[in-house]
Design a protein around this motif. Structure first.
Motif, PDB file in Angstrom:
ATOM      1  N   VAL A  58      -4.439  -0.808  66.467  1.00 27.89           N
ATOM      2  CA  VAL A  58      -3.739  -1.611  65.471  1.00 27.89           C
ATOM      3  C   VAL A  58      -2.352  -1.922  66.028  1.00 27.89           C
ATOM      4  CG1 VAL A  58      -2.854  -1.675  63.117  1.00 27.89           C
ATOM      5  CG2 VAL A  58      -4.982  -0.453  63.613  1.00 27.89           C
ATOM      6  N   ALA A  59      -2.010  -3.186  66.076  1.00 25.32           N
ATOM      7  CA  ALA A  59      -0.707  -3.588  66.585  1.00 25.32           C
ATOM      8  C   ALA A  59       0.373  -3.238  65.566  1.00 25.32           C
ATOM      9  CB  ALA A  59      -0.690  -5.088  66.867  1.00 25.32           C
ATOM     10  N   ARG A  60       1.486  -2.677  66.048  1.00 24.34           N
ATOM     11  CA  ARG A  60       2.633  -2.405  65.184  1.00 24.34           C
ATOM     12  C   ARG A  60       3.617  -3.532  65.357  1.00 24.34           C
ATOM     13  NH1 ARG A  60       4.867   3.541  65.837  1.00 24.34           N
ATOM     14  NH2 ARG A  60       6.704   2.390  65.224  1.00 24.34           N
ATOM     15  N   ARG A  61       3.953  -4.128  64.270  1.00 27.19           N
ATOM     16  CA  ARG A  61       4.906  -5.226  64.321  1.00 27.19           C
ATOM     17  C   ARG A  61       6.270  -4.716  63.894  1.00 27.19           C
ATOM     18  NH1 ARG A  61       0.052  -7.184  62.427  1.00 27.19           N
ATOM     19  NH2 ARG A  61      -0.789  -8.885  63.642  1.00 27.19           N
ATOM     20  N   GLU A  62       7.282  -5.470  64.239  1.00 27.74           N
ATOM     21  CA  GLU A  62       8.632  -5.087  63.844  1.00 27.74           C
ATOM     22  C   GLU A  62       8.773  -5.170  62.321  1.00 27.74           C
ATOM     23  OE1 GLU A  62      13.243  -6.397  64.692  1.00 27.74           O
ATOM     24  OE2 GLU A  62      11.653  -7.181  65.969  1.00 27.74           O
ATOM     25  N   TYR A  63       8.133  -6.181  61.713  1.00 26.86           N
ATOM     26  CA  TYR A  63       8.157  -6.342  60.263  1.00 26.86           C
ATOM     27  C   TYR A  63       6.737  -6.307  59.727  1.00 26.86           C
ATOM     28  CZ  TYR A  63      13.041  -7.619  60.526  1.00 26.86           C
ATOM     29  OH  TYR A  63      14.386  -7.582  60.736  1.00 26.86           O
ATOM     30  N   LEU A  64       6.573  -5.697  58.569  1.00 27.49           N
ATOM     31  CA  LEU A  64       5.261  -5.576  57.951  1.00 27.49           C
ATOM     32  C   LEU A  64       5.236  -6.337  56.631  1.00 27.49           C
ATOM     33  CD1 LEU A  64       4.937  -1.723  58.403  1.00 27.49           C
ATOM     34  CD2 LEU A  64       3.789  -3.450  59.781  1.00 27.49           C
ATOM     35  N   SER A  65       4.074  -6.857  56.301  1.00 28.17           N
ATOM     36  CA  SER A  65       3.901  -7.441  54.976  1.00 28.17           C
ATOM     37  C   SER A  65       3.769  -6.296  53.978  1.00 28.17           C
ATOM     38  CB  SER A  65       2.645  -8.313  54.940  1.00 28.17           C
ATOM     39  OG  SER A  65       1.488  -7.494  55.044  1.00 28.17           O
ATOM     40  N   THR A  66       3.858  -6.617  52.700  1.00 22.12           N
ATOM     41  CA  THR A  66       3.706  -5.566  51.691  1.00 22.12           C
ATOM     42  C   THR A  66       2.302  -4.969  51.760  1.00 22.12           C
ATOM     43  OG1 THR A  66       3.190  -7.264  50.041  1.00 22.12           O
ATOM     44  CG2 THR A  66       5.455  -6.432  50.099  1.00 22.12           C
ATOM     45  N   GLN A  67       1.296  -5.788  52.057  1.00 21.84           N
ATOM     46  CA  GLN A  67      -0.073  -5.274  52.146  1.00 21.84           C
ATOM     47  C   GLN A  67      -0.218  -4.318  53.332  1.00 21.84           C
ATOM     48  OE1 GLN A  67      -2.605  -5.704  49.887  1.00 21.84           O
ATOM     49  NE2 GLN A  67      -3.561  -4.102  51.091  1.00 21.84           N
ATOM     50  N   GLN A  68       0.351  -4.677  54.479  1.00 20.50           N
ATOM     51  CA  GLN A  68       0.270  -3.807  55.652  1.00 20.50           C
ATOM     52  C   GLN A  68       0.977  -2.482  55.394  1.00 20.50           C
ATOM     53  OE1 GLN A  68       2.098  -6.693  58.257  1.00 20.50           O
ATOM     54  NE2 GLN A  68       0.177  -7.042  59.372  1.00 20.50           N
ATOM     55  N   ALA A  69       2.173  -2.540  54.799  1.00 20.96           N
ATOM     56  CA  ALA A  69       2.925  -1.314  54.509  1.00 20.96           C
ATOM     57  C   ALA A  69       2.185  -0.453  53.498  1.00 20.96           C
ATOM     58  CB  ALA A  69       4.322  -1.662  53.999  1.00 20.96           C
ATOM     59  N   ALA A  70       1.600  -1.078  52.478  1.00 16.23           N
ATOM     60  CA  ALA A  70       0.837  -0.325  51.471  1.00 16.23           C
ATOM     61  C   ALA A  70      -0.351   0.381  52.109  1.00 16.23           C
ATOM     62  CB  ALA A  70       0.373  -1.259  50.355  1.00 16.23           C
ATOM     63  N   GLU A  71      -1.014  -0.279  53.039  1.00 16.78           N
ATOM     64  CA  GLU A  71      -2.159   0.332  53.725  1.00 16.78           C
ATOM     65  C   GLU A  71      -1.718   1.525  54.557  1.00 16.78           C
ATOM     66  OE1 GLU A  71      -4.067  -2.869  55.828  1.00 16.78           O
ATOM     67  OE2 GLU A  71      -4.807  -3.778  53.965  1.00 16.78           O
ATOM     68  N   ILE A  72      -0.579   1.411  55.214  1.00 15.21           N
ATOM     69  CA  ILE A  72      -0.067   2.530  56.013  1.00 15.21           C
ATOM     70  C   ILE A  72       0.246   3.716  55.115  1.00 15.21           C
ATOM     71  CG2 ILE A  72       1.918   3.314  57.386  1.00 15.21           C
ATOM     72  CD1 ILE A  72       1.926   0.462  58.626  1.00 15.21           C
ATOM     73  N   LEU A  73       0.856   3.453  53.954  1.00 20.78           N
ATOM     74  CA  LEU A  73       1.215   4.523  53.023  1.00 20.78           C
ATOM     75  C   LEU A  73       0.031   4.995  52.176  1.00 20.78           C
ATOM     76  CD1 LEU A  73       4.663   3.209  51.756  1.00 20.78           C
ATOM     77  CD2 LEU A  73       4.231   5.023  53.428  1.00 20.78           C
TER      78      LEU A  73
END
Length: 139
Positions: A58-73
């Protein structure tokens, strides 16, 4: 007598050990210089393969969308949005969408770990060996 076969996991384990101290990698005669970041990433990938873990890149981007951040958390997007609006996690709004810097998410996770450790220390401080164990009714 047939030579013993080497499993893909054994190959990955051996490759992980070799990559640990490698400065370059030769692929089809091309010498590739390994940065510390690339060496670490390859080693981690190979270690997981050697352990038999399922691997997903999974590529880590400098900025995440709210959906990407929610999935990580591992929380819902609406819960994350509430946390953002409550100021628990730093975010930016370059247009109409919220963007969460990767560093802000890492800071939040580090604070959560520290808060859990502090809570466990506080709980341990309440222990009194002179008080007998008691059953606590929860209903």
């Amino acid at each position: 007598m047939a030579a013993p076969t080497v499993s893909p996991r054994d190959n990955a384990r051996q490759a992980a050990d070799l990559v640990k101290s490698a400065h370059s990698l030769v692929i089809d005669g091309h010498d590739i210089q390994l940065s510390d970041e690339l060496r670490h990433g390859l080693r981690e990938l190979l270690r997981h393969i050697a352990a038999g873990d399922e691997v997903e890149v999974v590529a880590r981007r400098e900025y995440l969308s709210t959906q990407q951040a929610a999935e990580i958390l591992q929380i819902s997007r609406p819960t994350l949005v509430k946390m953002l609006d409550d100021g628990l996690i730093r975010f930016e709004r370059p247009g109409t969408h919220r963007r969460i810097p990767q560093s802000a998410l890492e800071e939040y996770l580090a604070k959560e770990v520290d808060a859990r450790k502090e809570a466990l220390r506080d709980l341990a401080d309440t222990f009194d060996p002179n008080v007998p164990d008691q059953i606590v009714s929860t209903r």
